[in-house]
Design a protein around this motif. Structure first.
Motif, short mmCIF file in Angstrom:
data_model
loop_
_atom_site.label_atom_id
_atom_site.label_comp_id
_atom_site.label_asym_id
_atom_site.label_seq_id
_atom_site.Cartn_x
_atom_site.Cartn_y
_atom_site.Cartn_z
N TYR A 199 -6.54 -21.28 -22.49
CA TYR A 199 -6.75 -19.88 -22.13
C TYR A 199 -6.32 -18.96 -23.28
N THR A 200 -5.23 -19.32 -23.93
CA THR A 200 -4.77 -18.53 -25.08
C THR A 200 -5.84 -18.51 -26.16
N LEU A 201 -6.46 -19.65 -26.42
CA LEU A 201 -7.51 -19.73 -27.44
C LEU A 201 -8.73 -18.90 -27.02
N ARG A 202 -9.00 -18.88 -25.74
CA ARG A 202 -10.11 -18.04 -25.26
C ARG A 202 -9.82 -16.56 -25.52
N TYR A 203 -8.61 -16.11 -25.14
CA TYR A 203 -8.26 -14.71 -25.34
C TYR A 203 -8.29 -14.35 -26.82
N PHE A 217 -13.99 -27.51 -21.05
CA PHE A 217 -13.61 -26.19 -20.55
C PHE A 217 -14.83 -25.27 -20.63
N ARG A 218 -15.15 -24.61 -19.52
CA ARG A 218 -16.41 -23.86 -19.43
C ARG A 218 -16.36 -22.51 -20.14
N TYR A 219 -15.90 -22.52 -21.36
CA TYR A 219 -15.95 -21.30 -22.17
C TYR A 219 -16.42 -21.61 -23.58
#
Length: 375
Positions: free
Chosen positions: A195-199, A227-229
């Motif tokens: 999630y951190t990498l997504r943000y 991971f669906r991003y």
């Protein structure tokens, strides 16, 4: 001029202390000290003003904390903000007078957990600006000289998690600067790293930093391919930049992880269709339908790949007449199935079925589709 000023300071400090001692009008005591600091820049060098201000806020905090303990009505948000205000006051005091550093660092060390809990409280309330400020204050204490002897950087097991939540808050308020402030520390919270990498990636995107955006997507995809991003974003990036080779390589890498993942297969199917690799598109689309026959788009991709093959065959209609008819027959059930699964998407299936019905001399069906197109 100086003597009247000092007298005014003493008078207002004395009045504020009277309020603090009585436990009443604490908000007035706070206002008196804030007004002194705002009134004259020279006042900002007077430690007594900060100490009085701190004592008033600490008293407010104590009153509120007692009410909560006794289960009486009190503003919980105000309590957490008072905790943060105490840190801000002493930081200002410490910048002009470090003689009382030990005393106040010990006091604030006891209040410090409330910065973390306050941040969590505001996250739950969806008040992300307030939550960020709480976590920001909490994290900054780890490097402030005033708290050096507590060695928070090594002994505080919540720092990485606080950094994650600060990063999350920055993401929620769409502030790239706040997202990026603690991402390096947030990456230490490995349970939430994806999630951190997504943000982080989205912050780079907002900053139009394509190089770091792409690098972060690649890093995230390599570590978390399912991971669906990261995968969809990478495919979108490559496709928007007409970098089909990189997109195909990414799809193939994803399929090495899970050869039956419909998202990966569909991305490859669409990519092959756009690249004009129709036979491969047909095979991949058939595989998707075999895995899940309720998804509309694989039928469309397969049907369009067959219709694209017809375009090549029609370059020599006399020679390929039978084969052309056969390919239209092959495309027919897929496009009709797509229509059944996605009836609202007539801009896609109507023109395709128009061609098929026309070339297969299916008069009744052709008339119906002609009316639909010309409505």
């Amino acid at each position: 001029m100086t003597i009247p000023c000092l007298r005014a300071q003493r008078k207002e400090i004395s009045q504020a202390r009277s309020y603090i001692k009585s436990g009443a009008n604490l908000d007035k005591a706070v206002k008196l000290m804030k007004d002194l600091l705002a009134k004259d820049s020279a006042n900002r060098q007077n430690p007594k003003i900060y100490i009085t201000w701190f004592d008033a806020v600490e008293k407010q905090y104590a009153v509120g904390n007692e009410k909560l303990y006794l289960k009486q009505a009190y503003d919980t948000a105000a309590l957490f903000k008072q905790a943060k205000e105490m840190f801000n006051i002493i930081a200002q005091l410490d910048s002009i007078d470090q003689s009382q550093r030990k005393k106040y660092s010990e006091t604030l060390n006891n209040y410090r957990p409330n910065l973390y809990f306050g941040g969590s409280f505001f996250v739950c309330k969806g008040q992300y600006n307030d939550a960020f400020d709480m976590f920001d204050c909490y994290i900054r204490t780890a490097t402030h000289p005033m708290f050096a002897r507590f060695n928070y950087s090594k002994k505080d097991g919540r720092l990485n998690e606080a950094a994650y939540w600060a990063t999350y808050c920055g993401y929620m308020i769409k502030s790239p600067e706040k997202v990026m402030r603690y991402t390096d520390m947030a990456e230490g919270d490995t349970a939430k790293l994806k999630y951190t990498l997504r943000y982080k990636a989205e912050a780079y995107q907002l900053l139009n930093d394509n190089e770091n955006y792409l690098a972060t997507l690649k890093r995230g995809f390599k570590a978390y391919p399912e991971f669906r991003y990261f995968f969809p974003q990478l495919m979108d990036y490559y496709n928007s930049n007409n970098d089909y080779d990189s997109a195909l390589a990414t799809a193939n890498e994803a399929l090495k992880v899970d050869s039956t993942d419909v998202l990966f297969l569909f991305a490859k199917s669409t990519l092959l269709l756009n690249m004009g690799r129709n036979d491969e598109c047909v095979r991949v689309s058939e595989r998707i339908i075999h895995i899940n026959d309720t998804l509309p788009m694989p039928y469309y991709n397969l049907g369009m790949a067959l219709l694209n093959k017809v375009l090549d065959l029609e370059k020599d209609i006399r020679k390929n007449k039978k084969e052309i008819t056969e390919v239209y027959r092959q495309a027919l059930p897929y496009m009709e199935r797509y229509r059944a699964l996605a009836p609202e998407d007539k801009n896609k299936w109507a023109p395709a079925l128009y061609r098929i019905y026309l070339n297969l001399s299916m008069g009744k069906q052709f008339e119906e589709i002609d009316r639909i197109i010309n409505i």
